[in-house]
Design a protein around this motif. Structure first.
Motif, PDB file in Angstrom:
ATOM      1  N   PRO A   1      10.257   7.249  -9.817  1.00  0.00           N
ATOM      2  CA  PRO A   1      10.931   6.215 -10.609  1.00  0.00           C
ATOM      3  C   PRO A   1      10.775   6.485 -12.101  1.00  0.00           C
ATOM      4  O   PRO A   1       9.800   7.101 -12.539  1.00  0.00           O
ATOM      5  N   LEU A   2      11.729   6.037 -12.880  1.00  0.00           N
ATOM      6  CA  LEU A   2      11.680   6.182 -14.342  1.00  0.00           C
ATOM      7  C   LEU A   2      11.541   4.815 -14.994  1.00  0.00           C
ATOM      8  O   LEU A   2      12.128   3.845 -14.528  1.00  0.00           O
ATOM      9  N   PRO A   3      10.791   4.705 -16.110  1.00  0.00           N
ATOM     10  CA  PRO A   3       9.935   5.741 -16.704  1.00  0.00           C
ATOM     11  C   PRO A   3       8.709   5.999 -15.825  1.00  0.00           C
ATOM     12  O   PRO A   3       8.353   5.163 -14.989  1.00  0.00           O
ATOM     13  N   PHE A   4       8.066   7.152 -16.054  1.00  0.00           N
ATOM     14  CA  PHE A   4       6.970   7.554 -15.180  1.00  0.00           C
ATOM     15  C   PHE A   4       5.846   8.180 -15.987  1.00  0.00           C
ATOM     16  O   PHE A   4       6.091   8.958 -16.913  1.00  0.00           O
ATOM     17  N   ILE A   5       4.606   7.818 -15.613  1.00  0.00           N
ATOM     18  CA  ILE A   5       3.404   8.416 -16.204  1.00  0.00           C
ATOM     19  C   ILE A   5       2.774   9.292 -15.129  1.00  0.00           C
ATOM     20  O   ILE A   5       2.256   8.777 -14.142  1.00  0.00           O
ATOM     21  N   PRO A   6       2.834  10.624 -15.268  1.00  0.00           N
ATOM     22  CA  PRO A   6       2.260  11.492 -14.233  1.00  0.00           C
ATOM     23  C   PRO A   6       0.737  11.488 -14.272  1.00  0.00           C
ATOM     24  O   PRO A   6       0.119  10.898 -15.156  1.00  0.00           O
ATOM     25  N   GLY A   7       0.155  12.187 -13.308  1.00  0.00           N
ATOM     26  CA  GLY A   7      -1.307  12.320 -13.272  1.00  0.00           C
ATOM     27  C   GLY A   7      -1.905  11.748 -12.013  1.00  0.00           C
ATOM     28  O   GLY A   7      -1.876  10.527 -11.807  1.00  0.00           O
ATOM     29  N   LEU A   8      -2.453  12.631 -11.159  1.00  0.00           N
ATOM     30  CA  LEU A   8      -3.028  12.230  -9.875  1.00  0.00           C
ATOM     31  C   LEU A   8      -4.550  12.178  -9.889  1.00  0.00           C
ATOM     32  O   LEU A   8      -5.150  11.433  -9.124  1.00  0.00           O
ATOM     33  N   GLU A   9      -5.170  13.009 -10.743  1.00  0.00           N
ATOM     34  CA  GLU A   9      -6.626  13.161 -10.711  1.00  0.00           C
ATOM     35  C   GLU A   9      -7.245  12.733 -12.028  1.00  0.00           C
ATOM     36  O   GLU A   9      -6.830  13.194 -13.090  1.00  0.00           O
ATOM     37  N   ILE A  10      -8.234  11.878 -11.946  1.00  0.00           N
ATOM     38  CA  ILE A  10      -8.938  11.452 -13.154  1.00  0.00           C
ATOM     39  C   ILE A  10     -10.442  11.410 -12.898  1.00  0.00           C
ATOM     40  O   ILE A  10     -10.890  11.183 -11.771  1.00  0.00           O
ATOM     41  N   ALA A  11     -11.187  11.633 -13.968  1.00  0.00           N
ATOM     42  CA  ALA A  11     -12.645  11.462 -13.929  1.00  0.00           C
ATOM     43  C   ALA A  11     -13.052  10.802 -15.232  1.00  0.00           C
ATOM     44  O   ALA A  11     -12.507  11.098 -16.299  1.00  0.00           O
ATOM     45  N   GLY A  12     -13.992   9.880 -15.156  1.00  0.00           N
ATOM     46  CA  GLY A  12     -14.412   9.181 -16.363  1.00  0.00           C
ATOM     47  C   GLY A  12     -15.500   8.162 -16.083  1.00  0.00           C
ATOM     48  O   GLY A  12     -16.200   8.244 -15.065  1.00  0.00           O
ATOM     49  N   GLU A  13     -15.617   7.181 -16.997  1.00  0.00           N
ATOM     50  CA  GLU A  13     -16.651   6.151 -16.892  1.00  0.00           C
ATOM     51  C   GLU A  13     -16.024   4.776 -16.726  1.00  0.00           C
ATOM     52  O   GLU A  13     -14.992   4.468 -17.336  1.00  0.00           O
ATOM     53  N   ILE A  14     -16.674   3.934 -15.924  1.00  0.00           N
ATOM     54  CA  ILE A  14     -16.221   2.552 -15.759  1.00  0.00           C
ATOM     55  C   ILE A  14     -16.579   1.759 -17.019  1.00  0.00           C
ATOM     56  O   ILE A  14     -17.735   1.732 -17.431  1.00  0.00           O
ATOM     57  N   VAL A  15     -15.567   1.122 -17.622  1.00  0.00           N
ATOM     58  CA  VAL A  15     -15.809   0.324 -18.833  1.00  0.00           C
ATOM     59  C   VAL A  15     -15.426  -1.140 -18.640  1.00  0.00           C
ATOM     60  O   VAL A  15     -15.638  -1.974 -19.529  1.00  0.00           O
ATOM     61  N   GLY A  16     -14.857  -1.457 -17.486  1.00  0.00           N
ATOM     62  CA  GLY A  16     -14.497  -2.839 -17.198  1.00  0.00           C
ATOM     63  C   GLY A  16     -14.275  -3.006 -15.708  1.00  0.00           C
ATOM     64  O   GLY A  16     -13.969  -2.038 -15.006  1.00  0.00           O
ATOM     65  N   MET A  17     -14.461  -4.222 -15.202  1.00  0.00           N
ATOM     66  CA  MET A  17     -14.321  -4.428 -13.764  1.00  0.00           C
ATOM     67  C   MET A  17     -13.966  -5.863 -13.422  1.00  0.00           C
ATOM     68  O   MET A  17     -14.285  -6.797 -14.166  1.00  0.00           O
ATOM     69  N   GLY A  18     -13.249  -6.016 -12.290  1.00  0.00           N
ATOM     70  CA  GLY A  18     -12.859  -7.331 -11.817  1.00  0.00           C
ATOM     71  C   GLY A  18     -14.033  -8.087 -11.234  1.00  0.00           C
ATOM     72  O   GLY A  18     -15.056  -7.508 -10.865  1.00  0.00           O
ATOM     73  N   GLU A  19     -13.856  -9.388 -11.090  1.00  0.00           N
ATOM     74  CA  GLU A  19     -14.965 -10.260 -10.687  1.00  0.00           C
ATOM     75  C   GLU A  19     -15.396 -10.057  -9.232  1.00  0.00           C
ATOM     76  O   GLU A  19     -16.528 -10.413  -8.875  1.00  0.00           O
ATOM     77  N   LYS A  20     -14.545  -9.472  -8.402  1.00  0.00           N
ATOM     78  CA  LYS A  20     -14.906  -9.283  -6.992  1.00  0.00           C
ATOM     79  C   LYS A  20     -15.358  -7.853  -6.681  1.00  0.00           C
ATOM     80  O   LYS A  20     -15.570  -7.508  -5.521  1.00  0.00           O
ATOM     81  N   VAL A  21     -15.489  -7.029  -7.708  1.00  0.00           N
ATOM     82  CA  VAL A  21     -15.901  -5.640  -7.503  1.00  0.00           C
ATOM     83  C   VAL A  21     -17.401  -5.576  -7.213  1.00  0.00           C
ATOM     84  O   VAL A  21     -18.209  -6.188  -7.926  1.00  0.00           O
ATOM     85  N   LYS A  22     -17.772  -4.849  -6.181  1.00  0.00           N
ATOM     86  CA  LYS A  22     -19.180  -4.675  -5.823  1.00  0.00           C
ATOM     87  C   LYS A  22     -19.470  -3.190  -5.612  1.00  0.00           C
ATOM     88  O   LYS A  22     -18.580  -2.398  -5.317  1.00  0.00           O
TER      89      LYS A  22
END
Length: 324
Positions: A56-77
């Motif tokens: 679909p357009l517009p599109f942001i490619p990129g399948l693989e990422i590595a990094g640090e968690i800087v924010g999270m939802g309230e139900k994340v465990k």
């Protein structure tokens, strides 16, 4: 946040670096500050509108990422801010931040750099499941791995050794690439740009042929690879890099009880238990030094068009990484 987006299909020049607002974090999601991004042929196919499924357009490619968690939802465990993680996602990886479902995350061991972790998901999972799930590789069998110096190839050579292959025949297009395949553990080397390479493969196997073959070129390479199969041999197709879709009569397989099998990583991703367990196993292999990732180069996100050009030139060895 910065993202690379395209609004029309075309060459590398359609890739544009733009600014977008940070997305909202869902209650079961995390926000990752991206440290490394894997570049894949799937990204170039998306850009050209030639991917296996519609883009679909517009599109942001990129399948693989590595990094640090800087924010999270309230139900994340099970994870916390600051954790080093990697993920395989459908799109949106060409950016400096990404939202990911918490249950898609794989922790990165302390001794593994972001660049080496992000080199694993697409090519590692592909090599793993092409050999094990689809190719049903058995201990002592002979494996033929095309493009053995590429992203999938260098990992497939190493995994075939771990899985007990008796003989690994690697093909590539230059002496330098063949040498890399040898360093990864290949037993026999074949330059598939030379006339009659398939005869050399048959000679190596004493005329029997190979039990499992990995093929992603298409065209004549596909047909010649079929001719390299042993009785009960399995050829796994995971791409058509030449753009030449081969025509084939399936009845040809009957004489020697051979199989041609298709592989598409997105189907593996639909089975979380299957892909998460194998991805954890792969990163543990990296941590233990059982497999080495080969980084072909790291480039800033701003050079994404150049990166697509060099990837499609097929002059790269190993994994190409973008750094936000």
């Amino acid at each position: 946040m910065k993202v690379v987006q395209f609004k029309e299909y075309g060459g590398p020049e359609v890739l544009k670096l733009i600014e977008l607002d940070l997305p909202n974090i869902g209650e079961t999601e995390v926000l990752i500050k991206i440290k490394a991004i894997g570049v894949n042929y799937a990204d170039t196919a998306r850009r050209e509108g030639a991917y296996v499924v519609p883009t679909p357009l517009p599109f942001i490619p990129g399948l693989e990422i590595a990094g640090e968690i800087v924010g999270m939802g309230e139900k994340v465990k099970g994870v916390k801010k600051g954790d080093r993680v990697m993920a395989l996602i459908e799109s949106g990886g060409y950016a400096d931040y990404a939202i990911v479902k918490a249950n898609q995350l794989i922790p990165i061991p302390d001794g593994v750099a972001f660049e080496h972790a992000v080199a694993i998901p697409v090519q590692g999972l592909s090599a793993y499941h092409i050999l094990k799930t689809m190719g049903r590789l058995k201990e002592g069998e002979t494996v033929l791995i095309h493009a053995a110096a590429g992203g999938v190839g260098v990992l497939a050579v190493q995994l075939a050794k771990i899985f007990g292959a008796g003989r690994i025949i690697a093909t590539a297009s230059t002496p330098e690439k063949l040498e890399l395949a040898k360093e990864m553990g290949a037993d026999d080397l074949v330059n598939y740009t030379e006339e009659g390479w398939e005869n050399k493969v048959r000679e190596i196997t004493g005329g029997k042929g190979v039990d499992v073959a990995l093929e992603m070129v298409g065209g004549d390479v596909f047909h010649k690879t079929v001719n390299c199969l042993a009785p009960f041999g399995r050829l796994v197709i995971y791409g058509v890099a030449s753009g030449n879709m081969p025509k084939f009569y399936p009845s040809k397989l009957m004489k020697r009880n051979q199989s041609i099998i298709g592989f598409f990583l997105s189907q593996i991703m639909k089975e979380p238990d299957l892909y998460l367990s194998s991805l954890k196993e792969l990163i543990s292999f990296v941590e233990q030094g059982k497999i080495k990732t080969t980084i072909g180069g790291t480039y800033p996100l701003e050079e994404v068009a150049h990166v697509h050009q060099i990837l499609q030139s097929r002059k790269t060895k190993g994994k190409i990484i973008l750094i936000p």
